[in-house]
Design an enzyme around this catalytic site. Structure first.
Site, PDB file in Angstrom:
ATOM      1  N   TYR A  43      11.223 -12.057   0.708  1.00 19.17           N
ATOM      2  CA  TYR A  43      10.986 -12.388   2.121  1.00 19.17           C
ATOM      3  C   TYR A  43       9.381 -11.814   2.284  1.00 19.17           C
ATOM      4  O   TYR A  43       8.654 -12.464   2.971  1.00 19.17           O
ATOM      5  CB  TYR A  43      11.906 -12.263   3.075  1.00 19.17           C
ATOM      6  CG  TYR A  43      11.427 -12.048   4.306  1.00 19.17           C
ATOM      7  CD1 TYR A  43      11.632 -13.332   5.076  1.00 19.17           C
ATOM      8  CD2 TYR A  43      10.975 -11.224   4.991  1.00 19.17           C
ATOM      9  CE1 TYR A  43      11.040 -13.663   6.240  1.00 19.17           C
ATOM     10  CE2 TYR A  43      10.694 -11.198   6.588  1.00 19.17           C
ATOM     11  CZ  TYR A  43      10.626 -12.514   7.250  1.00 19.17           C
ATOM     12  OH  TYR A  43      10.230 -12.544   8.570  1.00 19.17           O
ATOM     13  N   LYS A  47       5.642 -13.751   3.127  1.00 19.29           N
ATOM     14  CA  LYS A  47       4.949 -13.476   4.310  1.00 19.29           C
ATOM     15  C   LYS A  47       3.858 -12.997   3.943  1.00 19.29           C
ATOM     16  O   LYS A  47       2.794 -13.568   4.750  1.00 19.29           O
ATOM     17  CB  LYS A  47       5.644 -12.584   5.136  1.00 19.29           C
ATOM     18  CG  LYS A  47       7.015 -13.323   5.787  1.00 19.29           C
ATOM     19  CD  LYS A  47       6.677 -14.623   6.629  1.00 19.29           C
ATOM     20  CE  LYS A  47       7.967 -14.960   7.314  1.00 19.29           C
ATOM     21  NZ  LYS A  47       7.722 -16.304   7.992  1.00 19.29           N
TER      22      LYS A  47
END
Length: 74
Positions: A43, A47
């Protein structure tokens, strides 16, 4: 989603914006893009990709009437 969709959407819409010399892209990253945390490495990496791609495209589009922004809520 953060890598493939973002890349495909940018690639699909940016050329028309550049041709019109106006438009904008607003991407959503998170503070995880710059300060990764535990247990969610993929994750945070995705990002970071959102942030990096946004900054790179902004530099490439400078002076062409298209604004690129990225939001890092957190």
């Amino acid at each position: 989603l953060n890598v493939v969709a973002l890349t495909r959407l940018t690639r699909a819409f940016l050329p028309d914006m550049l041709a019109r010399r106006r438009g904008g892209v607003l991407n959503m990253a998170s503070l995880g893009a710059i300060v990764p945390g535990p247990h969610q490495a993929a994750y945070y990496a995705s990002k970071a990709y959102v942030l990096s791609l946004s900054e790179a495209v902004r530099a490439e589009c400078a002076g062409q009437g298209v604004r690129i922004a990225v939001v890092l809520p957190g």
